[in-house]
Design a protein around this motif. Sequence first.
Motif, PDB file in Angstrom:
ATOM      1  N   ALA A 100      36.987  73.080 101.032  1.00 57.10           N
ATOM      2  CA  ALA A 100      36.360  74.396 100.969  1.00 57.10           C
ATOM      3  C   ALA A 100      34.855  74.266 100.763  1.00 57.10           C
ATOM      4  O   ALA A 100      34.059  75.007 101.376  1.00 57.10           O
ATOM      5  CB  ALA A 100      36.984  75.226  99.841  1.00 57.10           C
ATOM      6  N   LEU A 101      34.439  73.321  99.932  1.00 53.30           N
ATOM      7  CA  LEU A 101      33.007  73.082  99.742  1.00 53.30           C
ATOM      8  C   LEU A 101      32.366  72.600 101.032  1.00 53.30           C
ATOM      9  O   LEU A 101      31.280  73.056 101.418  1.00 53.30           O
ATOM     10  CB  LEU A 101      32.797  72.054  98.624  1.00 53.30           C
ATOM     11  CG  LEU A 101      32.994  72.556  97.194  1.00 53.30           C
ATOM     12  CD1 LEU A 101      32.950  71.372  96.222  1.00 53.30           C
ATOM     13  CD2 LEU A 101      31.918  73.569  96.831  1.00 53.30           C
ATOM     14  N   TRP A 102      33.026  71.681 101.701  1.00 53.93           N
ATOM     15  CA  TRP A 102      32.481  71.138 102.954  1.00 53.93           C
ATOM     16  C   TRP A 102      32.328  72.234 103.997  1.00 53.93           C
ATOM     17  O   TRP A 102      31.263  72.394 104.602  1.00 53.93           O
ATOM     18  CB  TRP A 102      33.404  70.031 103.461  1.00 53.93           C
ATOM     19  CG  TRP A 102      33.111  69.608 104.865  1.00 53.93           C
ATOM     20  CD1 TRP A 102      31.962  69.070 105.357  1.00 53.93           C
ATOM     21  CD2 TRP A 102      34.007  69.701 105.985  1.00 53.93           C
ATOM     22  NE1 TRP A 102      32.069  68.821 106.697  1.00 53.93           N
ATOM     23  CE2 TRP A 102      33.314  69.196 107.116  1.00 53.93           C
ATOM     24  CE3 TRP A 102      35.311  70.152 106.134  1.00 53.93           C
ATOM     25  CZ2 TRP A 102      33.907  69.143 108.378  1.00 53.93           C
ATOM     26  CZ3 TRP A 102      35.896  70.086 107.390  1.00 53.93           C
ATOM     27  CH2 TRP A 102      35.192  69.595 108.488  1.00 53.93           C
ATOM     28  N   ARG A 103      33.392  73.034 104.188  1.00 49.10           N
ATOM     29  CA  ARG A 103      33.312  74.093 105.192  1.00 49.10           C
ATOM     30  C   ARG A 103      32.342  75.190 104.755  1.00 49.10           C
ATOM     31  O   ARG A 103      31.650  75.783 105.578  1.00 49.10           O
ATOM     32  CB  ARG A 103      34.700  74.696 105.426  1.00 49.10           C
ATOM     33  CG  ARG A 103      35.680  73.737 106.057  1.00 49.10           C
ATOM     34  CD  ARG A 103      35.237  73.287 107.422  1.00 49.10           C
ATOM     35  NE  ARG A 103      35.203  74.382 108.383  1.00 49.10           N
ATOM     36  CZ  ARG A 103      34.775  74.272 109.629  1.00 49.10           C
ATOM     37  NH1 ARG A 103      34.301  73.110 110.050  1.00 49.10           N
ATOM     38  NH2 ARG A 103      34.783  75.307 110.441  1.00 49.10           N
ATOM     39  N   GLY A 104      32.320  75.475 103.458  1.00 47.95           N
ATOM     40  CA  GLY A 104      31.425  76.509 102.968  1.00 47.95           C
ATOM     41  C   GLY A 104      29.963  76.147 103.152  1.00 47.95           C
ATOM     42  O   GLY A 104      29.159  76.958 103.627  1.00 47.95           O
TER      43      GLY A 104
END
Length: 425
Positions: A100-104
């Motif tokens: 989620a951090l990577w995509r965010g």
Amino acid sequence: MKIMIVGLNYAPEMVGIAVYTSGMAEVLQRDGHEVTVISGQPYFPSWKVFPGFSKYGYAAEGGAGAPEVIRCPHYVPEVPSGLRRILHYLSFSATALPVALWRGLRNRPDVVFVVAPSLLSAPVGWIVARLTGARTWLHIQDFEVEAAFATGVLKESSALGWLAKKFESRTLRAFGRVSSISSAMLQKLRDKKVAEQRIYELRNWANLSHITPVEGRSPMRDELGIATPYMALYSGSIANKQGIEILPEAAKLLAAREDFTMVICGEGPYLDEIKRRAEGLDNVRFFPLQPLDKLSDLLGAADIHLLPQIADAATLVLPSKLTNMLASGRPVIATVDPGTVLAEEIEDCGIAVAPGDAAALARSIGMLLDNPALRERFGKAARTRAMRRWDGKQIINDLQEELQSLLNEDKKIPTPPRPTALEQR
């Protein structure tokens, strides 16, 4: 608008929360938004990872006009006890956070939308929003903490129970919008000190174009081999928190009726126990969950829908399966106390009987079977209620307007407030 949805349950799960999270994501994508879903591997209601999906690795699917879905590995207990459920939810949060951090950070969403259960996923969405400047939305399908107390999974007086309540309180107050599925659950949010301007009603919905009343004999009767004139149906998850053991008890009391079959379509950790309780009953038949393209015919095959609930949990939630029951134009018998939100929803569309009262359930089934005019009146009222209160198209349109309203607000991400002196005691 770029929208990231963080939710454990997603299609191809066919029952429960996944139906609504998936439907919402697909409609939002179709209406021009860019939707990314951080989800788990499908496992519900069987509590086994579906064939063709990895138990241990990440996977991505969708795109090209469909929501992009990133599936995270997580622990799935075969027998979901209280502690194992907590580990199940924690494992998803742990594996969802890095992706989620990577995509965010890569896509910079405008809104991060978290679906609970599991509330333990909420910090994942909040952290992503904090780092990307996105707005935050928390959608409560089930008040897990109160449900855990009601079903005995957690003791309210225990240290873990105290910690769960504090975590819930701080989480609810940390999001820009907090939605739930009924007026009674919105009142719960108010009781939990969520500010009125941040509360929004986002009902589960019925697909009124897909679930339509069946006129005459449904083809599913022949497909399932139901030869009796009348059929009562329960379709959904089979878990011990639902009070479903009342069904074979009621069927036993109706054993003398040769014109009636109780059909139970479902999967779950309590299935073997329910089958054991139904041993020797010729009027009970078990089937697996039916494909979505047969759902309308399945619901239309019933003369009566059965909706068992345990007493305490029934005050907290509107079961997701209720929407399609009503849309099918058939009466509903629910085991629920008067004055609860579920009792109000089925008023004039069916009958409420006391939770755990198998004799009352059997009497109500028999009374409706013997009164076709009342069944027809309740069924028509159920379809009308679904059209007025549960129209998916209107619900999603209203949601999009509220998402835009949230987007137009101050960009500041709410910070969980410090506990007051009273709360710290």
